[in-house]
Enzyme design. Structure first.
Site, PDB file in Angstrom:
ATOM      1  N   ASP A  10       1.059  -1.334  -0.015  1.00 54.47           N
ATOM      2  CA  ASP A  10      -0.145  -0.136   0.118  1.00 54.47           C
ATOM      3  C   ASP A  10       0.826   1.105  -0.039  1.00 54.47           C
ATOM      4  O   ASP A  10       1.945   1.218   0.282  1.00 54.47           O
ATOM      5  CB  ASP A  10      -0.915  -0.052   1.220  1.00 54.47           C
ATOM      6  CG  ASP A  10      -1.723   1.361   1.552  1.00 54.47           C
ATOM      7  OD1 ASP A  10      -2.397   1.592   0.531  1.00 54.47           O
ATOM      8  OD2 ASP A  10      -1.653   1.849   2.421  1.00 54.47           O
ATOM      9  N   MET A  11       0.497   2.374  -0.509  1.00 53.09           N
ATOM     10  CA  MET A  11       1.017   3.506  -0.255  1.00 53.09           C
ATOM     11  C   MET A  11       0.966   4.471   0.835  1.00 53.09           C
ATOM     12  O   MET A  11       1.925   4.400   1.663  1.00 53.09           O
ATOM     13  CB  MET A  11       0.531   4.382  -1.732  1.00 53.09           C
ATOM     14  CG  MET A  11       1.037   3.716  -3.102  1.00 53.09           C
ATOM     15  SD  MET A  11       2.688   3.671  -3.267  1.00 53.09           S
ATOM     16  CE  MET A  11       3.401   5.460  -3.319  1.00 53.09           C
ATOM     17  N   ASP A  12      -0.251   5.149   1.037  1.00 53.62           N
ATOM     18  CA  ASP A  12      -0.579   6.033   2.021  1.00 53.62           C
ATOM     19  C   ASP A  12      -0.520   5.252   3.353  1.00 53.62           C
ATOM     20  O   ASP A  12      -1.071   4.522   3.310  1.00 53.62           O
ATOM     21  CB  ASP A  12      -1.559   6.812   1.606  1.00 53.62           C
ATOM     22  CG  ASP A  12      -1.732   7.704   0.638  1.00 53.62           C
ATOM     23  OD1 ASP A  12      -1.161   8.775   0.676  1.00 53.62           O
ATOM     24  OD2 ASP A  12      -2.200   7.502  -0.545  1.00 53.62           O
ATOM     25  N   GLY A  45      -5.239   3.038  -4.113  1.00 54.66           N
ATOM     26  CA  GLY A  45      -6.570   3.654  -4.487  1.00 54.66           C
ATOM     27  C   GLY A  45      -6.203   4.567  -5.549  1.00 54.66           C
ATOM     28  O   GLY A  45      -7.132   5.191  -6.460  1.00 54.66           O
ATOM     29  N   LYS A 198      -8.605  -4.898  -3.406  1.00 51.78           N
ATOM     30  CA  LYS A 198      -7.032  -5.002  -3.560  1.00 51.78           C
ATOM     31  C   LYS A 198      -6.708  -6.415  -3.481  1.00 51.78           C
ATOM     32  O   LYS A 198      -5.865  -6.949  -3.982  1.00 51.78           O
ATOM     33  CB  LYS A 198      -6.256  -4.251  -2.236  1.00 51.78           C
ATOM     34  CG  LYS A 198      -6.235  -2.686  -2.596  1.00 51.78           C
ATOM     35  CD  LYS A 198      -5.270  -2.048  -1.675  1.00 51.78           C
ATOM     36  CE  LYS A 198      -5.344  -0.606  -1.994  1.00 51.78           C
ATOM     37  NZ  LYS A 198      -4.402   0.029  -1.054  1.00 51.78           N
ATOM     38  N   ASP A 221      -2.235  -0.750   5.862  1.00 60.69           N
ATOM     39  CA  ASP A 221      -2.658  -0.093   7.274  1.00 60.69           C
ATOM     40  C   ASP A 221      -4.244   0.181   7.515  1.00 60.69           C
ATOM     41  O   ASP A 221      -4.687   0.409   8.601  1.00 60.69           O
ATOM     42  CB  ASP A 221      -1.894   1.256   7.324  1.00 60.69           C
ATOM     43  CG  ASP A 221      -2.151   2.525   6.388  1.00 60.69           C
ATOM     44  OD1 ASP A 221      -2.308   2.070   5.325  1.00 60.69           O
ATOM     45  OD2 ASP A 221      -2.358   3.328   7.027  1.00 60.69           O
ATOM     46  N   ASN A 224      -8.954  -0.460   3.262  1.00 59.03           N
ATOM     47  CA  ASN A 224      -8.986  -0.862   1.765  1.00 59.03           C
ATOM     48  C   ASN A 224      -7.888  -1.868   1.802  1.00 59.03           C
ATOM     49  O   ASN A 224      -7.726  -2.263   0.560  1.00 59.03           O
ATOM     50  CB  ASN A 224      -8.891   0.385   1.149  1.00 59.03           C
ATOM     51  CG  ASN A 224      -7.786   1.351   1.268  1.00 59.03           C
ATOM     52  OD1 ASN A 224      -7.082   1.259   2.304  1.00 59.03           O
ATOM     53  ND2 ASN A 224      -7.268   1.918   0.286  1.00 59.03           N
TER      54      ASN A 224
END
Length: 271
Positions: A10-12, A45, A198, A221, A224
């Site tokens: 994941d990114m954020d 996302g 995801k 985290d 999603n």
């Protein structure tokens, strides 16, 4: 334990620290894993355009490297933009949720892989921020200006966190059954095709690449990320993850500000 051959990140709140940067430790671990033949997949996302700068920084903007975008609505090959899988929502879905958003006093927009659209004349500051963040041009367009065959990757109800929190339980149960609805940040309620998550995208991508579920690691985290953390043979929760992600994970790593991604890759993939 099977050797990990694919790592979905994941990114954020996971790969990015609170300043929206990738730490040098995370960069080094990802590049080392990539050089060792491990498939590194960013799962976000955001659209691919909003991830290009990070993929370039990580030296992943190449053929035979893949990214899960729009929370699983699209899986694309980096650099070529080739679509591996796609699940969209039609214009009627946008209209349904636009009407609901108006009732709940929320702003709304929709995204495809090239643009972002809002029917709100008083455009939300969060839509403007999102447009800049994901590098999608923003267009104001009334709902009756769209072609009837228009499809979107996702629809987003957006507003102040207290309004989103108050609105979430008021979404009709029938809509929750018909669509995948997830709070990706305190400001966003994302609406996607029921086939989207995801986790499902990661499952399909792993099958496409010939990897077993046990050979997949997923790091996240937020809500999603839950489906992919649950799917992966090794699900990893950040120290800053919500309780549901921690409860579903196989292991827990350090926070996004303490290079938790690097810690997980170094300990469980490269060692």
């Amino acid at each position: 334990m099977s050797k990990i051959k694919l790592v979905a990140i994941d990114m954020d709140g996971t790969l990015l620290d609170d300043h929206q940067q990738i730490t040098p430790e995370n960069i080094a671990a990802i590049q080392k894993a990539d050089a060792a033949g491990v498939q590194i997949v960013l799962a976000s996302g955001r659209p691919l355009a909003g991830l290009k700068q990070y993929l370039t920084q990580l030296q992943l903007w190449e053929e035979d490297h893949y990214t899960i975008t729009f929370n699983g609505a699209l899986v694309q090959e980096n650099a070529t933009d080739k679509t591996i899988l796609e699940h969209t929502v039609p214009l009627e879905t946008f209209k349904t949720f636009a009407k609901l958003a108006q009732t709940l006093h929320l702003h709304i927009h929709a995204e495809d892989k090239d643009r972002m659209y809002t029917p709100n004349r008083d455009i939300s500051k969060y839509t403007v921020i999102e447009s800049a963040l994901v590098d999608l041009p923003l267009h104001y367009r009334t709902l009756d200006e769209f072609s009837p065959d228009t499809h979107f990757s996702k629809v987003m109800m957006i507003d102040e966190p207290d309004l989103i929190t108050a609105a979430e339980p008021k979404i009709p149960a029938t809509l929750k059954e018909d669509y995948y609805i997830v709070k990706s940040t305190p400001y966003f309620l994302e609406v996607m095709n029921r086939q989207v998550s995801k986790g499902k995208a990661l499952d399909e991508l792993a099958a496409f690449l010939g990897f077993k579920q046990s050979e997949v690691m997923a790091i996240g985290d937020q809500g999603n990320d839950l489906s992919m953390v649950q799917y992966a043979g090794m699900g990893v929760a950040m120290a800053n993850a919500i309780d549901a992600v921690k409860a579903s994970a196989t292991i827990q790593t350090a926070s996004n500000n303490d290079s938790g991604v690097a810690q997980a890759i170094n300990q469980y993939v490269l060692s």
